[in-house]
Design a protein around this motif. Structure first.
Motif, mmCIF file in Angstrom:
data_model
loop_
_atom_site.group_PDB
_atom_site.id
_atom_site.type_symbol
_atom_site.label_atom_id
_atom_site.label_comp_id
_atom_site.label_asym_id
_atom_site.label_seq_id
_atom_site.Cartn_x
_atom_site.Cartn_y
_atom_site.Cartn_z
ATOM 1 N N LEU A 186 56.991 87.756 -60.290
ATOM 2 C CA LEU A 186 57.974 88.650 -60.901
ATOM 3 C C LEU A 186 58.260 88.213 -62.342
ATOM 4 O O LEU A 186 58.185 87.032 -62.681
ATOM 5 C CB LEU A 186 59.264 88.656 -60.087
ATOM 6 N N ASP A 187 58.616 89.181 -63.149
ATOM 7 C CA ASP A 187 58.803 88.955 -64.582
ATOM 8 C C ASP A 187 60.220 88.456 -64.865
ATOM 9 O O ASP A 187 61.133 89.236 -65.119
ATOM 10 C CB ASP A 187 58.528 90.254 -65.344
ATOM 11 N N ASN A 228 58.740 99.905 -55.328
ATOM 12 C CA ASN A 228 59.905 100.453 -56.021
ATOM 13 C C ASN A 228 60.043 99.972 -57.464
ATOM 14 O O ASN A 228 60.659 100.660 -58.285
ATOM 15 C CB ASN A 228 61.179 100.106 -55.252
ATOM 16 N N HIS A 229 59.485 98.812 -57.761
ATOM 17 C CA HIS A 229 59.702 98.233 -59.091
ATOM 18 C C HIS A 229 58.405 97.677 -59.673
ATOM 19 O O HIS A 229 58.299 96.469 -59.951
ATOM 20 C CB HIS A 229 60.762 97.127 -59.019
ATOM 21 N N PRO A 230 57.424 98.524 -59.913
ATOM 22 C CA PRO A 230 56.175 98.020 -60.520
ATOM 23 C C PRO A 230 56.410 97.448 -61.912
ATOM 24 O O PRO A 230 55.626 96.616 -62.385
ATOM 25 C CB PRO A 230 55.287 99.268 -60.565
ATOM 26 N N ASP A 231 57.483 97.864 -62.582
ATOM 27 C CA ASP A 231 57.786 97.366 -63.927
ATOM 28 C C ASP A 231 58.417 95.977 -63.901
ATOM 29 O O ASP A 231 58.691 95.398 -64.959
ATOM 30 C CB ASP A 231 58.733 98.334 -64.636
ATOM 31 N N TRP A 232 58.653 95.417 -62.719
ATOM 32 C CA TRP A 232 59.213 94.071 -62.601
ATOM 33 C C TRP A 232 58.132 93.007 -62.428
ATOM 34 O O TRP A 232 58.457 91.824 -62.292
ATOM 35 C CB TRP A 232 60.154 93.995 -61.396
ATOM 36 N N MET A 244 58.450 85.645 -56.387
ATOM 37 C CA MET A 244 57.148 86.211 -56.050
ATOM 38 C C MET A 244 57.264 87.542 -55.307
ATOM 39 O O MET A 244 58.304 87.881 -54.758
ATOM 40 C CB MET A 244 56.359 85.213 -55.189
ATOM 41 N N VAL A 245 56.132 88.260 -55.258
ATOM 42 C CA VAL A 245 56.081 89.548 -54.571
ATOM 43 C C VAL A 245 54.680 89.768 -54.011
ATOM 44 O O VAL A 245 53.682 89.423 -54.644
ATOM 45 C CB VAL A 245 56.464 90.695 -55.535
ATOM 46 N N ASN A 246 54.596 90.315 -52.792
ATOM 47 C CA ASN A 246 53.317 90.779 -52.237
ATOM 48 C C ASN A 246 53.067 92.226 -52.653
ATOM 49 O O ASN A 246 54.022 93.024 -52.708
ATOM 50 C CB ASN A 246 53.325 90.729 -50.705
ATOM 51 N N PRO A 247 51.823 92.610 -52.908
ATOM 52 C CA PRO A 247 51.535 94.036 -53.120
ATOM 53 C C PRO A 247 51.954 94.902 -51.940
ATOM 54 O O PRO A 247 52.315 96.069 -52.131
ATOM 55 C CB PRO A 247 50.025 94.053 -53.330
ATOM 56 N N LYS A 304 66.860 92.190 -65.538
ATOM 57 C CA LYS A 304 67.034 92.851 -64.240
ATOM 58 C C LYS A 304 66.394 92.034 -63.120
ATOM 59 O O LYS A 304 66.936 91.972 -61.999
ATOM 60 C CB LYS A 304 66.437 94.250 -64.286
ATOM 61 N N VAL A 305 65.262 91.418 -63.411
ATOM 62 C CA VAL A 305 64.606 90.566 -62.412
ATOM 63 C C VAL A 305 65.430 89.303 -62.193
ATOM 64 O O VAL A 305 65.559 88.821 -61.060
ATOM 65 C CB VAL A 305 63.169 90.236 -62.850
ATOM 66 N N GLN A 306 65.983 88.762 -63.244
ATOM 67 C CA GLN A 306 66.861 87.603 -63.098
ATOM 68 C C GLN A 306 68.026 87.933 -62.172
ATOM 69 O O GLN A 306 68.384 87.133 -61.292
ATOM 70 C CB GLN A 306 67.375 87.167 -64.466
ATOM 71 N N ASP A 307 68.625 89.104 -62.347
ATOM 72 C CA ASP A 307 69.716 89.523 -61.462
ATOM 73 C C ASP A 307 69.239 89.641 -60.021
ATOM 74 O O ASP A 307 69.944 89.241 -59.085
ATOM 75 C CB ASP A 307 70.286 90.867 -61.928
ATOM 76 N N PHE A 308 68.031 90.200 -59.842
ATOM 77 C CA PHE A 308 67.486 90.365 -58.490
ATOM 78 C C PHE A 308 67.317 89.014 -57.804
ATOM 79 O O PHE A 308 67.691 88.845 -56.632
ATOM 80 C CB PHE A 308 66.144 91.093 -58.546
ATOM 81 N N VAL A 309 66.769 88.041 -58.517
ATOM 82 C CA VAL A 309 66.538 86.725 -57.915
ATOM 83 C C VAL A 309 67.863 86.053 -57.587
ATOM 84 O O VAL A 309 68.031 85.481 -56.502
ATOM 85 C CB VAL A 309 65.682 85.857 -58.851
#
Length: 716
Positions: A431-432, A409-413, A399-402, A437-442
């Motif tokens: 999050l997508d 930094n990552h509106p495309d995520w 998840m992400v807060n606005p 890339k989002v999978q890597d971030f998580v």
């Protein structure tokens, strides 16, 4: 073993378990039919006679009602299908006939039977997989689809399983929910037409409806009487369960992924594998069905199902977002004082540019908050170790807060529709996870926490938002979005488990709104509800017990509710005990009781977690609810009794009959977990035969003055 195709001879296949059998047969058209599910016959040769009794034989006027094992649309079938396909040439009809069967004995307890069906016109193949668990009387069923047509095929519906049940009447026990009121139960007769239970929420898939259910045949089953099929879909996303009665004597059950907004384009040679649908049959009531699923889950599905669990103290209801190093260090010392294993730091420990001081900011910025935690979470881990306890942490990495640096930094995520208003749940977006890339971030979010705290002992993984405005900024085919999100989530969890296979993790989703057996492959336990009022929890925990073992259910003693701490503790012991209380505000007796309760729980928890569960007295219909856990050797049982009457001074005058004991053994009964200064009316010197306790019973003497009673039954 592979059995080849024969165009004329009837073929019979039996998927057998210890007590039950699922019989599949071909007819003269080479269609595969499900002819029987129920108790095994003594003479296996008679299974081939079942089909001759079915009124729907080739040549009748009701061919569209034929009991096919996996029903495709567009040809003969006119009821709800399991499979709908648009072939490469645009044709929407599919006719599946038997091709071959393959059998593989995995071990002494498990056997995989795979039956391959093909379409005669198209190079299109469907494999029905049945994995039987002999001792548990459980079957997992799923489907594998592959084609070699000249172009792409579109799967419009792709269920995991069809079951056709026969009977005079059918009764569905299902569960509906909301935040704080999870697993509310209803049981209804299925009359004409179709009943669909589904989820289109994207995440928190069980928020409104559960993907677990029971069907009683002919009459509503009790704990010990009646035919029951209990099932649960192993999928952490949108699901769909269809229950369709036809011709008065049949019920067709279809279970699988919800095909809502989910046409799946399948390239030539590409495989599509559905999630698994797990189910069991009981000829003797709901209790056996529950124990079958619980035994299967502990032995095969739930992570570390036969292992140990940690008892913890959580800071959430003590501090919420308002804490610092000093407060947390005191709570770590309280963890030691209470005698539990782990101190769990909940929400609010991260975010700097957008500090996490409430639910509106910081989510996604997983760096420790320097104002609250001057020395970081690594220092808290060291403080826990110094005090002889372990350290755990809360995360919500999907998840992400606005209001976060991640959002900037990552509106495309972020999952959202372009040029449309954003809709939030708990002030957050999802999050997508279809994006690698989002999978890597998580994954890296979790990995970084371990770098900060190498001895991390527990993770609470939360998921508080649904998916609104479903759209992936990077996914080319949006029809694949809901499936790819779940695949992405599972990919992350696979990576975490590969690197950290043993770390205990709690599955939380604003309560128990994500509880399914696909997720529980990766989690050791789940949080049933944010409602920790013990009176409500009796009913919530009771309903979860129909499908999930107690070792998976986290129950905490909290400040919610006006009941005494003994009642709260006794209710929480009916599963995996934890605490979310202000230890420093407990009076002398409350603290002494709690410390002793932890010790008592440690002495009985193995039976509660791994014993056989028996629901003895229903809280909906009785003044006292009772549930027991019996050791495998049947020499010890733990019985929880809760006074649930709201009538003034009502009493439970009738003895409660126990279950699961050895009728020939002699037992004594001791009340445990007494509050300091109280005595028990239970005579611990008296002995009873198992036959007496199961036929006549014992009165725990729970009433308005003794609202909870825990009994330990032991052989002499």
């Amino acid at each position: 073993m592979t059995i080849g195709q024969s165009n004329f001879a009837q073929k019979t296949f039996e998927i057998t378990t210890k007590n039950n059998v699922l019989v599949l047969e071909t007819d003269k058209d080479n269609s595969l039919l499900l002819s029987y599910i129920g108790k095994k016959l003594k003479n296996v040769a008679e299974y081939s006679s079942i089909q001759s009794l079915d009124k729907y034989k080739p040549g009748s006027d009701d061919l569209f009602n034929k009991r096919e094992a996996y029903i495709a649309s567009g040809s003969l079938n006119l009821l709800e299908p399991a499979l709908t396909v648009t072939h490469a040439d645009g044709n929407k009809s599919t006719e599946l006939t038997f091709s071959r069967v393959e059998e593989k004995q995995i071990d002494q307890n498990r056997k995989l039977t795979s039956i391959v069906l093909k379409d005669a016109k198209y190079n299109f193949e469907v494999s029905l997989h049945y994995l039987s668990y002999f001792n548990e009387d459980v079957i997992e069923q799923w489907v594998q689809i592959v084609h070699k047509e000249k172009g792409d095929v579109v799967l419009n519906k792709y269920a995991s399983a069809n079951l056709t049940l026969s009977g005079k009447k059918f009764f569905l026990k299902n569960h509906y929910s909301g935040w704080g009121r999870e697993m509310r139960s209803e049981e209804q007769q299925l009359l004409h037409g179709i009943k669909t239970i589904d989820s289109k929420l994207g995440t928190r898939n069980n928020l409104l409806n559960s993907s677990s259910f029971m069907i009683s045949i002919d009459q509503p089953a009790t704990e010990d009487l009646g035919e029951v099929v209990a099932g649960s879909l192993e999928w952490t996303g949108n699901f769909r369960l269809d229950f369709e009665t036809f011709d008065e004597y049949y019920l067709r059950l279809t279970a699988g992924i919800n095909n809502f907004s989910g046409n799946y384009t399948l390239k030539p040679g590409e495989e599509f594998i559905t999630p698994r649908f797990v189910y069991t049959y009981s000829a003797n009531g709901k209790g056996i069905a529950s124990r079958n699923l619980q035994n299967w889950a502990r032995n095969y599905q739930l992570l570390e199902g036969m292992g140990e669990r940690s008892t913890l103290l959580n800071n959430w209801e003590t501090t919420y977002f308002d804490f610092n190093d000093e407060k947390l260090n005191h709570l770590i010392q309280d963890t030691k004082k209470l005698g539990v294993d782990v101190f769990l730091l909940d929400d609010g420990w991260f975010g700097n540019k957008f500090p996490r001081n409430n639910a509106t900011a910081g989510l996604g910025d997983w760096q420790f908050n320097k104002q609250k935690l001057a020395n970081g979470i690594s220092a808290l881990g060291r403080e826990a170790t110094a005090n002889g306890v372990k350290f755990g942490i809360w995360l919500e990495p999907e998840m992400v807060n606005p209001k976060s640096e991640l959002y900037e930094n990552h509106p495309d995520w972020i999952i959202r529709q372009p040029e449309r208003k954003e809709y939030y749940m708990r002030n957050q977006l999802v999050l997508d996870l279809s994006n690698p890339k989002v999978q890597d971030f998580v994954f890296n979010t979790v990995d970084e926490v371990f770098k900060e705290v190498p001895d991390l002992a527990f993770i609470k993984w939360d998921c508080n938002s649904l998916i609104y405005n479903a759209n992936s900024p990077t996914l080319k085919n949006q029809d694949h979005f809901y499936l790819e999100y779940v695949k992405g989530l599972n990919s992350v969890l696979e990576r975490i488990r590969k690197k950290y296979p043993k770390i205990p993790m709690m599955l939380c989703a604003g309560g128990g709104t994500r509880v399914d057996y696909a997720a529980l492959k990766y989690f050791t336990e789940f949080w049933p509800s944010d409602n920790t009022n013990p009176f409500d929890r009796i009913f919530i925990q009771w309903e979860y017990s129909y499908y999930f073992p107690s070792v998976a259910v986290d129950n905490h003693v909290t400040d919610m509710g006006k009941q005494p701490i003994k009642f709260k503790t006794d209710v929480a012991m009916m599963g995996k005990l934890g605490y979310d209380v202000k230890v420093n505000e407990l009076d002398e007796k409350e603290l002494l009781f709690s410390q002793n309760a932890v010790k008592i729980y440690n002495s009985i928890k193995d039976i509660v977690w791994h014993g056989q569960q028996y629901r003895l007295q229903d809280p909906y219909e009785n003044k006292v609810a009772a549930i027991s856990y019996v050791s495998e050797t049947r020499d010890t049982a733990i019985i929880f009794n809760y006074y649930v009457s709201t009538l003034y001074n009502a009493k439970n005058a009738i003895p409660i009959k126990l279950k699961g004991l050895d009728p020939d053994k002699m037992y004594k009964i001791e009340e445990v977990n007494l509050y300091p200064g109280t005595t028990s009316p239970i005579d611990s010197q008296r002995s009873y035969s198992g036959d007496f306790l199961m036929t006549v019973g014992i009165n725990p003497e729970a009433d308005a003055g003794r609202t909870s009673v825990v009994l330990k039954v032991m052989t002499l």
